[in-house]
Design an enzyme around this catalytic site. Sequence first.
Site, PDB file in Angstrom:
ATOM      1  CB  CYS A  79      -1.574  -3.643 -23.361  1.00  0.00           C
ATOM      2  SG  CYS A  79      -2.166  -5.320 -23.117  1.00  0.00           S
ATOM      3  CG  HIS A 133      -2.017  -0.991   1.087  1.00  0.00           C
ATOM      4  ND1 HIS A 133      -2.764  -1.439   2.143  1.00  0.00           N
ATOM      5  CD2 HIS A 133      -2.485  -1.609   0.005  1.00  0.00           C
ATOM      6  CE1 HIS A 133      -3.655  -2.293   1.707  1.00  0.00           C
ATOM      7  NE2 HIS A 133      -3.505  -2.423   0.412  1.00  0.00           N
TER       8      HIS A 133
HETATM    9  C1  PEP Z   1       1.020  -8.816 -20.254  1.00  0.00           C
HETATM   10  O1  PEP Z   1       1.094  -9.984 -19.860  1.00  0.00           O
HETATM   11  O2  PEP Z   1       1.792  -8.333 -21.116  1.00  0.00           O
HETATM   12  C2  PEP Z   1       0.011  -7.906 -19.701  1.00  0.00           C
HETATM   13  C3  PEP Z   1      -0.193  -6.716 -20.194  1.00  0.00           C
HETATM   14  O3  PEP Z   1      -0.672  -8.337 -18.623  1.00  0.00           O
HETATM   15  P1  PEP Z   1      -0.072  -8.360 -17.130  1.00  0.00           P
HETATM   16  O4  PEP Z   1       1.275  -7.709 -17.189  1.00  0.00           O
HETATM   17  O5  PEP Z   1      -1.046  -7.637 -16.294  1.00  0.00           O
HETATM   18  O6  PEP Z   1      -0.007  -9.829 -16.871  1.00  0.00           O
END
Ligand code: PEP
Length: 762
Positions: free
Chosen positions: A689, A377
């Site tokens: 992403c 946190h």
């Molecule tokens: C990934 O695996 O690239 C992703 C964006 O998800 P996380 O990092 O939350 O597992």
Amino acid sequence: MDTTERETIAAYEGPDSRRLLARLRDVMAGGGSGQDRLNEIVGLIAVEMRADVCSCYVMRAGEVLELFATQGLNQSAVHKTRLRVGEGIVGDIAAHARAMALEDAPSHPSFAYRPETGEDPFQSMAGVPILRGGKVRGVLVLQHKERRHYAEELVETLQTIAMVVAELVAAGELVNAQEISNQGDPVLLPARLSGVALNPGLAMGLAVVHRPQVTIRQMIAEDEGKEQERLSEALTAMHSAIDDLLAAAALAGLGEPRDILETYRMFAEDRGWLSRIREAIRMGLTAEAAVQQVQNDTRVRMSHLTDPYIRERLLDLDDLTNRLLLHLAGKKSEADGATLPDDLVLVARSLGPAELLDYDQRRLRGVIVEEGSPSSHVCIVARALDIPVVQVSDALNRIEAGDPLIVDGDHATIFVRPAEDIQDAFTQSMDLRARREEMYTQTRSLPSVTRDGVPISIQLNCGLLIDLPHLHASGAEGIGLYRTEIPFMVRSTYPEVDVQTDLYARIMDEAGEKPVIFRTLDVGGDKMLPYMSSGEEENPSLGWRAIRIGLDHPSLLRQQLRALLCAAAGRPLSVMFPMVAEVAELEAARNILNLELERLVEHGREPPSTLRVGAMIEVPSLLFQLPALLPRVDFVSVGSNDLTQYVFAADRGNPRTASRYDPLSPPMMCLLRRLVEACSEAGVSLSICGEMAGRPLDAMALIGIGFRSLSMAPPSVGPVKTMLRSLDVAALRQYMQGLFQRPDHSLRPKLKAFAKDHGVLI
Ligand code: PEP
Ligand code: MG
């Protein structure tokens, strides 16, 4: 052990603890040297606890436990018998700061026989660490000739007594105070200490050592009723102080930290915690000693648990204990001190979110903790305040109050009393950083288009409400990944549908016209929820996580989808499923979504204006089902963090393997290029992403193979936009043609050379 054997074992519940404590008080208050009193104490304990032996080992410099007093062992061994931490059962108790109660001590693997003590006839043994200030100061041991089973109550009583002995040790009457404070060898020369980066950034300032430890002067109560009353008063004062903090956090517009503080307030009202404190007072302790005893006990009980969530809650409880002790002592927190430096770096063993907010945020530059993790946190709050945090295990032994410090959260390093040239170098880095930030701010309003006119969509990865202001400030087009599990992780109970609905609606409100892709719960692996146990898994990242949990527990997924649909209420909604390994899983998840949509309409509620469904490309198997997958989705997004770990079979969380393989390598580049082609043929939007999308050089390569949408953490937007505005995509595409078939481990050096030759700002 069979039942007949157990019946022959003497069971002894323990002494009348109130009477024993009262007698201990008399000894403590009496005259004589510290050694005399310790001798008397072990004698008293041996008699009251009907033990053949009671011994006290005290920690000396160099992590050595010395036999300081004994009743029952050879007196000639006193001050001679020494055990290293970790050696023998006594050393084991000290090493793990945990109590041990052994019916058959000699058969324990840690048993180390010391002939000079004459301890061979003793069969059973119970020992507890002597704890003070979170450190082990010694070990208190009982031994019995006959085999016996020690009841839990007896061990608890021994722990309470150990607290009294701890005061004797800390008072410097046994080992001189200098040696105690020297344990850990303070170094006064400049030092460079490596640790773990919990939050990035650079900071410089003077050390303020956060030592909330309150000296407990009186351990044993004169009047139980009065102590219970003092506790009630201190609790009331503490609750109102936390309420004030909550109000201040709300005023400062700190969205998520406020939620965290509320969770924290719940801890403060936790009945289990309070009733254990009250019980300890009933046993004869003062309110302060009872609060400390419960905390020691909790630490000892939980010290072997590795679950990061539980360890973080332990830090929160430390924080609460310290607050309560301050209230009992009628003292103010040291954060109130008017003498705090203008640029301060807080150094603490552990820190709770409320404690961090106690300090004046205008002066707080950085934080160094001995314990903590990025998802704790306090780090979430520090991130919201943009303060670097580094964890260094023995920080308190190496840093003195007032020491000049540099915190380098980018490289997990701190500099203690740095030489002038290092200070100058960091001042320059900080200036450069500030200038670069300024430059990135200026790109905010500029179009996200490459030098040769190719538009690139920049999206954000978010997980907290406090990330949302970045959406507008950074000029990003939308949220390409909203990690819904983060708000679940900072709570101590499962959020009900209406709580989730409110949260998702707030995110959509804040995002306004900008689209948000909500990823359904991606828990499991390294992201555990405290209220959902999946049991121990040998390979958690290959285990029961993300969509697998959602499909095995459809009610969980249904509730989340219901909340998302309700929150959208006439607005567009995009839902993305994580860790999809096969099209059948996507179909199953989509069926659940359809059911919830029907339910929504049946209840007369307004459906989303549009509903887009996507899958994350994280599990390699899905890449072999693209012809079946792509017609069934509106978009896909590459989770390159997980995809890389599964493609290379290299744990993303293990530093030994995580950096062994490079996503900028021929296999990953070929695989991603094929995905780009397949999506473009099928007319399905593609984004990425994972973290690589936010690294300028990696982002450059992704654009080179055809990605046109990148989703990244807010601080990456400036650097990536600066890079792409200086990039000629056509030239890069052509250059990369020759790279895919190469046998190289990594294409990074070649891509860097391209960037250098073509003036790409990476
Ligand atoms: C990934 O695996 O690239 C992703 C964006 O998800 P996380 O990092 O939350 O597992
Ligand atoms: Mg992932």
